[in-house]
Design a protein around this motif. Structure first.
Motif, mmCIF file in Angstrom:
data_model
loop_
_atom_site.group_PDB
_atom_site.id
_atom_site.type_symbol
_atom_site.label_atom_id
_atom_site.label_comp_id
_atom_site.label_asym_id
_atom_site.label_seq_id
_atom_site.Cartn_x
_atom_site.Cartn_y
_atom_site.Cartn_z
ATOM 1 N N PRO A 1 9.551 43.151 -52.264
ATOM 2 C CA PRO A 1 10.833 43.795 -51.952
ATOM 3 C C PRO A 1 11.169 44.847 -53.011
ATOM 4 N N SER B 1 13.753 45.631 -54.643
ATOM 5 C CA SER B 1 14.519 45.197 -55.817
ATOM 6 C C SER B 1 13.608 44.561 -56.865
ATOM 7 N N ARG C 1 9.569 43.367 -44.239
ATOM 8 C CA ARG C 1 10.836 42.821 -43.720
ATOM 9 C C ARG C 1 10.925 41.324 -44.038
ATOM 10 N N GLU D 1 11.696 40.629 -47.779
ATOM 11 C CA GLU D 1 13.125 40.838 -48.082
ATOM 12 C C GLU D 1 13.934 39.616 -47.656
ATOM 13 N N GLU E 1 16.033 36.849 -49.912
ATOM 14 C CA GLU E 1 17.450 36.563 -49.586
ATOM 15 C C GLU E 1 17.680 35.056 -49.442
ATOM 16 N N THR F 1 18.808 40.143 -55.147
ATOM 17 C CA THR F 1 19.326 40.782 -53.938
ATOM 18 C C THR F 1 20.500 41.726 -54.270
ATOM 19 N N THR G 1 21.354 44.781 -55.359
ATOM 20 C CA THR G 1 20.762 46.097 -55.632
ATOM 21 C C THR G 1 21.688 46.984 -56.472
#
Length: 679
Positions: free
Chosen positions: A418, A420, A606, A609, A613, A637, A639
């Protein structure tokens, strides 16, 4: 008493209690201060007795009477009546005989607990009580709940923290003053105190923001310092030869995707510079990273430089060596490829080392032990690391010593990262992404299967085997576990299916407790189609390429993270044949949000991410995040906070401030620099 003092200096913590605290990693007073609660119970809202309703409640009341008695089978009950100006309520404790002597009639207390029905009467059950005149720790506030261990409860940890509160207020500031001012952060001492004893939820949020920011700032600053230092190192500049690249591409049996072309061009530009490349190629499973790596290696070989390719396992090293040999053969470079792995005979190893030393071999494929091997790599121009390994400061230094200069480093991973995480954990790397897959690949069809539908599933799978295809069956455990009753083990499933629904098929077994050579034999036999079905644990998760395998059955799919499920699914459908993934649930209940997402999309980015989460970074990178990185508050998470931390770190470096004037920050950066592996 200081933060370095042993825990036994805390009032009420004797040798036995200190041992229990030690099980939680708390050895010193500093460890205790930084042992943050895992959650909070809010008892800060005081109610009048007449308005209390069933549930968690807090009252301020006077004890009118209190009695204790033993009932059947030695059980002790303590009962009391608490009153305020609006009414009275009954308090009940089980097996806490000390309560009767510890509380005095006529005194006012904060009382927190659950108001519920017991023996046809309403009462506050097993409440915490504290005198109104004391600093409340367990009542009338937001109460911290800590991770406990047998024999050590949250109340005891709270009591210990309370006794060192005066020390918390003396904690020094660890961030530059301009960082706290510009980002409107509370002081470190206030934040640490608020983590344990917040006055209200707003103060708690501010404390989390301050400490989370600090963790991210340390991480990003470390990454940016590593990147800056790398620019000072000298590498061998490797020029781009356009005709050679065009010749390589013209011999490929497929067309490169646009993502592959872009990534190769970024690598070629990096390698032409004298500052060493440090690039990570993220390619979703089956996106063609090996071709890209081989194109990079070709330019180094053309200049007479050597390339070291490190794979996580011997099996993969062998597979990569074969793939690379076939890719380079049409150009006449295949003879320069050599394998060097632990299981080779001493004479073979010696011969390989001689060929490397003489320069006859320029492309060495092996495991991560390559940099430990007694190999003379004085002409090493490029290092390629495939999967699992983060190439950190220690390895870079080792290679620099071995080669006499800093080689270019290309890392490859099939775990989509991801954004981040890419900006923080991998912040020192330049990143290329290969998202698209070869055009002839069909998307894998994923189905969630209830355990009640096994018979029908086995029929479908048998049809695939009859069509000449092969099947993976993956289980979470190697052998049966009493603790995990519904969880399938590889040994149990192998026995069940080879003696039952697939007794007419050849079924192999592969798991992590087998010896390396035995694992390699089983995998090779599966590649050679000696088995129709391979029952395995997640040892097959990374990189193994079996083009003829089209079915992946995952037992107890709910026990795996999304990233892991996606990796497993990527083991099939690696040819022109349709791939199928069947995720078998542990029970017949409705599937979770995670599993529904897995069935609906094959987009690894996807899914990563979503996994971040839902389950945090550990889901993607094993246990690294709280183990080695020691992140306690920061959320990957967030950002906005990551962006603020990056800006502050950049400004810190540009201002040429000395890290040494911030002792705590310097120590954290030093520790983070030493972390070299993520798995």
């Amino acid at each position: 008493m200081t933060t370095r003092s042993p825990l036994e200096e805390v009032k009420g913590v004797g040798p036995a209690a200190a041992k229990l605290f030690g099980q939680l990693g708390i050895e010193t007073i500093g460890d205790l201060i930084h042992y943050y609660p895992r959650r909070y119970d809010d008892y800060s809202h005081l109610q009048q007795i007449k308005s209390i309703k069933p549930g968690h409640i807090t009252i301020k009341a006077e004890i009118k009477q209190i009695t204790g008695r033993y009932v059947r089978r030695g059980m002790h009950i303590t009962e009391a009546i608490a009153s305020d100006e609006t009414g009275s309520v009954r308090l009940v404790w089980f097996n806490q005989p000390y309560r009767a002597n510890g509380m005095k009639s006529g005194q006012s207390y904060f009382i927190s607990g659950t108001f519920e029905l017991t023996h046809q009467k309403m009462a506050i059950m097993n409440p915490s009580t504290e005198r109104e005149s004391d600093f409340p720790v367990n009542t009338a506030r937001i109460v911290p709940i800590y991770r406990e261990t047998k024999g050590l409860k949250s109340a005891q940890i709270r009591k210990a923290v309370k006794s060192v509160v005066s020390l918390v207020s003396t904690l020094p500031e660890t961030l530059p003053s301009w960082v706290t001012k510009d980002n409107k952060l509370m002081s470190r001492s206030d934040a640490v105190l608020a983590m344990h004893f917040p006055d209200n939820s707003q103060v708690l949020d501010q404390a989390r923001e301050r400490l989370g920011f600090e963790e991210l700032f340390e991480l990003v600053l470390t990454a940016q310092l590593i990147k800056r230092d790398a620019l000072d190192e000298k590498a061998l500049a490797i020029p781009f030869k356009q005709k050679l690249a065009a010749s390589f591409v013209s011999h490929l049996p497929f067309k490169l995707t646009d993502d592959q072309k872009r990534t190769v061009w970024q690598i070629y530009q990096d390698m032409q510079r004298e500052s060493p490349m440090n690039r990570l190629v993220e390619g979703d499973v089956g996106s063609g990273k090996t071709v890209v790596a081989t194109m990079a290696a070709l330019m180094a070989m053309e200049q007479g430089y050597q390339v070291a390719f490190m794979a996580p396992t011997e099996l993969l090293a062998r597979q990569h060596a074969e793939t690379i040999y076939n890719l380079l053969e049409p150009l006449g470079y295949a003879a320069q490829v050599s394998l060097l792995v632990g299981s080779m005979k001493p004479r073979q190893k010696e011969q390989a080392r001689d060929h490397i030393k003489s320069g006859r071999v320029r492309f060495i494929v092996g495991t991560h032990a390559l940099i430990q091997e007694k190999v003379d790599m004085h002409k090493l121009g490029l290092v390629i690391i495939d999967e699992q390994h983060r190439f950190g400061v220690e390895q870079r230094t080792k290679l620099q010593t071995k080669a006499g200069h800093m080689p270019h480093v290309l890392s490859m991973t099939a775990t989509p990262i991801p954004r981040s995480l890419a900006l923080t954990v991998y912040g020192e790397l330049d990143i290329s992404i290969i998202a698209s897959k070869p055009k002839d690949r069909l998307p894998i069809k994923t189905t969630l299967i209830s355990p009640n539908s096994r018979a029908e599933l086995y029929e479908r799978v048998d049809e695939q085997i009859s069509a000449g295809r092969q099947v993976f069956v993956v289980c979470p455990l190697v052998k049966e576990s009493l603790a995990l009753a519904k969880t399938k083990s590889a040994q149990e499933v192998h026995k069940t299916i080879s003696q039952g629904p697939f007794k007419h098929r050849k079924v192999g077994l592969l798991h992590g407790q087998m010896k390396g050579e035995d694992k390699a034999k089983v995998m090779q036999a599966f590649l050679d189609r000696e088995y129709d079905i391979l029952v395995a644990t997640t040892v097959i998760e990374v990189g193994v390429d079996v083009p003829n395998a089209t079915v992946m059955m995952i037992e107890n799919a709910d026990r795996f993270g999304l990233a892991q499920l996606h990796q497993l699914r990527g083991r099939v459908g690696r040819s022109q044949h349709q791939g199928y993934c069947y995720a078998i649930l542990s029970d017949s209940q409705a599937p979770s949000k995670r599993l529904r997402a897995f069935a609906q999309t094959t987009d690894g980015f996807r899914l990563s991410e979503l996994d971040l989460e839902l389950r945090g970074p550990g889901a993607i990178y094993g246990t690294f995040q709280h183990g080695q990185l020691d992140l306690r508050i920061a959320r990957f998470t967030d950002t906005k906070q990551i962006s603020l931390a990056r800006n502050a770190a950049r400004r810190f470096i540009e201002s040429h401030e000395s890290l040494l004037q911030y002792k705590y920050l310097a120590a954290r950066v030093h520790k983070l620099r030493a972390i070299t592996t993520l798995n």
